[in-house]
Write a protein that holds these residues in place. Structure first.
Motif, PDB file in Angstrom:
ATOM      1  N   ILE A  85      14.837  28.043  52.992  1.00 26.24           N
ATOM      2  CA  ILE A  85      14.285  26.956  53.799  1.00 26.24           C
ATOM      3  C   ILE A  85      12.787  26.844  53.504  1.00 26.24           C
ATOM      4  O   ILE A  85      12.052  27.819  53.665  1.00 26.24           O
ATOM      5  CB  ILE A  85      14.552  27.207  55.292  1.00 26.24           C
ATOM      6  N   THR A  92      12.737  31.202  60.500  1.00 21.53           N
ATOM      7  CA  THR A  92      12.422  31.347  59.074  1.00 21.53           C
ATOM      8  C   THR A  92      11.453  32.508  58.896  1.00 21.53           C
ATOM      9  O   THR A  92      10.735  32.857  59.838  1.00 21.53           O
ATOM     10  CB  THR A  92      11.804  30.047  58.504  1.00 21.53           C
ATOM     11  N   GLU A  96      19.639  28.841  54.129  1.00 22.78           N
ATOM     12  CA  GLU A  96      20.623  27.967  54.771  1.00 22.78           C
ATOM     13  C   GLU A  96      21.786  27.703  53.828  1.00 22.78           C
ATOM     14  O   GLU A  96      21.645  27.763  52.614  1.00 22.78           O
ATOM     15  CB  GLU A  96      19.996  26.634  55.181  1.00 22.78           C
ATOM     16  N   GLY A  98      24.499  24.569  53.107  1.00 19.67           N
ATOM     17  CA  GLY A  98      24.661  23.149  53.392  1.00 19.67           C
ATOM     18  C   GLY A  98      25.678  22.525  52.459  1.00 19.67           C
ATOM     19  O   GLY A  98      26.053  23.119  51.444  1.00 19.67           O
ATOM     20  N   VAL A 132      21.964  30.880  57.630  1.00 18.97           N
ATOM     21  CA  VAL A 132      21.927  29.961  58.766  1.00 18.97           C
ATOM     22  C   VAL A 132      22.436  28.596  58.325  1.00 18.97           C
ATOM     23  O   VAL A 132      22.504  28.300  57.127  1.00 18.97           O
ATOM     24  CB  VAL A 132      20.504  29.826  59.368  1.00 18.97           C
ATOM     25  N   ALA A 133      22.794  27.789  59.300  1.00 21.38           N
ATOM     26  CA  ALA A 133      23.163  26.395  59.064  1.00 21.38           C
ATOM     27  C   ALA A 133      22.693  25.610  60.275  1.00 21.38           C
ATOM     28  O   ALA A 133      22.571  26.164  61.376  1.00 21.38           O
ATOM     29  CB  ALA A 133      24.664  26.246  58.866  1.00 21.38           C
ATOM     30  N   LEU A 173      21.581  25.225  65.761  1.00 15.52           N
ATOM     31  CA  LEU A 173      21.390  26.308  64.793  1.00 15.52           C
ATOM     32  C   LEU A 173      22.581  27.260  64.868  1.00 15.52           C
ATOM     33  O   LEU A 173      22.973  27.684  65.955  1.00 15.52           O
ATOM     34  CB  LEU A 173      20.099  27.072  65.102  1.00 15.52           C
ATOM     35  N   ARG A 175      24.351  30.840  62.871  1.00 10.15           N
ATOM     36  CA  ARG A 175      24.015  32.002  62.043  1.00 10.15           C
ATOM     37  C   ARG A 175      25.288  32.759  61.676  1.00 10.15           C
ATOM     38  O   ARG A 175      26.242  32.793  62.453  1.00 10.15           O
ATOM     39  CB  ARG A 175      23.102  32.971  62.802  1.00 10.15           C
TER      40      ARG A 175
END
Length: 183
Positions: A85, A92, A96, A98, A132-133, A173, A175
Motif C-alpha cells: 500500500i 500501514t 493488500e 485486490g 489486508v483488503a 477493512l 485482514r
C-alpha cells in the motif's frame, strides 16, 4: 531484481505484464460498471499510468498485481494480486490483495480462484505474515469474497486519497493472518 512469478490454477494463469495487455486493461479500467465502486472510470492515460505502477511493483518484488488469463484462452480478463500500500493509514505498512475482473468473466468464481492463488504465493514463497483488503460498504461482491477467503472484518477507515465528504471515502477493512490461512 527478483524473477517475476507466474501462478497456475485449475482454470487460470496469473502472469507478469506484457505490452499487449494495455488495450484490454484500458477497456477494463474504463468500464463504468467495473469501476462503480471507485471514484471514476480511468482514462487511457490513467490506465497506462496504473499499469506502469503495477509493472514496476512486479519488477521490484517478483510479485504484485498479475494479469489474469484463462489457461485455455490467453489474454487479459482481469488483474488480481498483492500490492504494498503506497499511502499511510493506521494499518500501514501493509500488503493488500485486490481484484478487478472483466464483466463477461464475473460470477464464475474466477476472482476467488485468482485470489486464492495470490494468497498461496503471498503466505508461501513471498513470506507475508498478513494481507489486508478493503472496499466501500456498498461493494457486497468484494466483501463477500473477502469473507469467503477467510478474511475477517476489523472495522472501517477513511481512505486518505479521497477528500472529506466523498461518498466513497469510508472503507471496510479486512485482514488475514498467515497462521489463519494455513489453519
Amino acid at each position: 531484481m527478483p524473477e517475476p512469478m507466474t501462478l497456475e490454477g485449475p482454470r487460470l494463469r496469473l502472469r507478469p505484464w506484457r505490452a499487449e495487455d494495455r488495450d484490454p486493461l484500458a477497456a477494463l479500467n474504463g468500464d463504468p460498471e467495473v469501476m462503480r465502486h471507485f471514484p471514476a472510470p480511468m482514462t487511457r492515460a490513467e490506465s497506462d499510468a496504473w499499469a506502469d505502477r503495477m509493472e514496476a511493483h512486479v519488477a521490484a518484488h517478483g510479485w504484485g498485481f498479475w494479469v489474469v488469463e484463462q489457461r485455455e484462452r490467453p489474454g487479459l480478463i482481469g488483474v488480481v494480486g498483492l500490492l504494498t500500500i503506497p499511502w499511510e493509514a493506521d494499518f500501514t505498512p501493509a500488503v493488500e490483495i485486490g481484484w478487478r475482473i472483466a464483466p463477461g468473466f464475473q460470477r464464475q468464481g474466477l476472482a476467488e480462484e485468482a485470489a486464492r492463488l495470490s494468497l498461496k504465493a503471498g503466505f508461501g514463497p513471498v513470506g507475508l505474515t498478513e494481507v489486508v483488503a478493503f472496499t466501500v460498504p456498498g461493494n457486497a461482491p468484494s466483501w463477500l469474497l473477502m469473507a469467503k477467503l477467510g478474511m475477517r472484518p476489523t472495522g472501517t477507515f477513511e481512505h486518505p486519497r479521497l477528500p472529506e465528504g466523498h461518498p466513497l471515502r469510508t472503507h471496510l477493512l479486512y485482514r488475514l493472518r498467515r497462521q489463519d490461512w494455513f489453519a
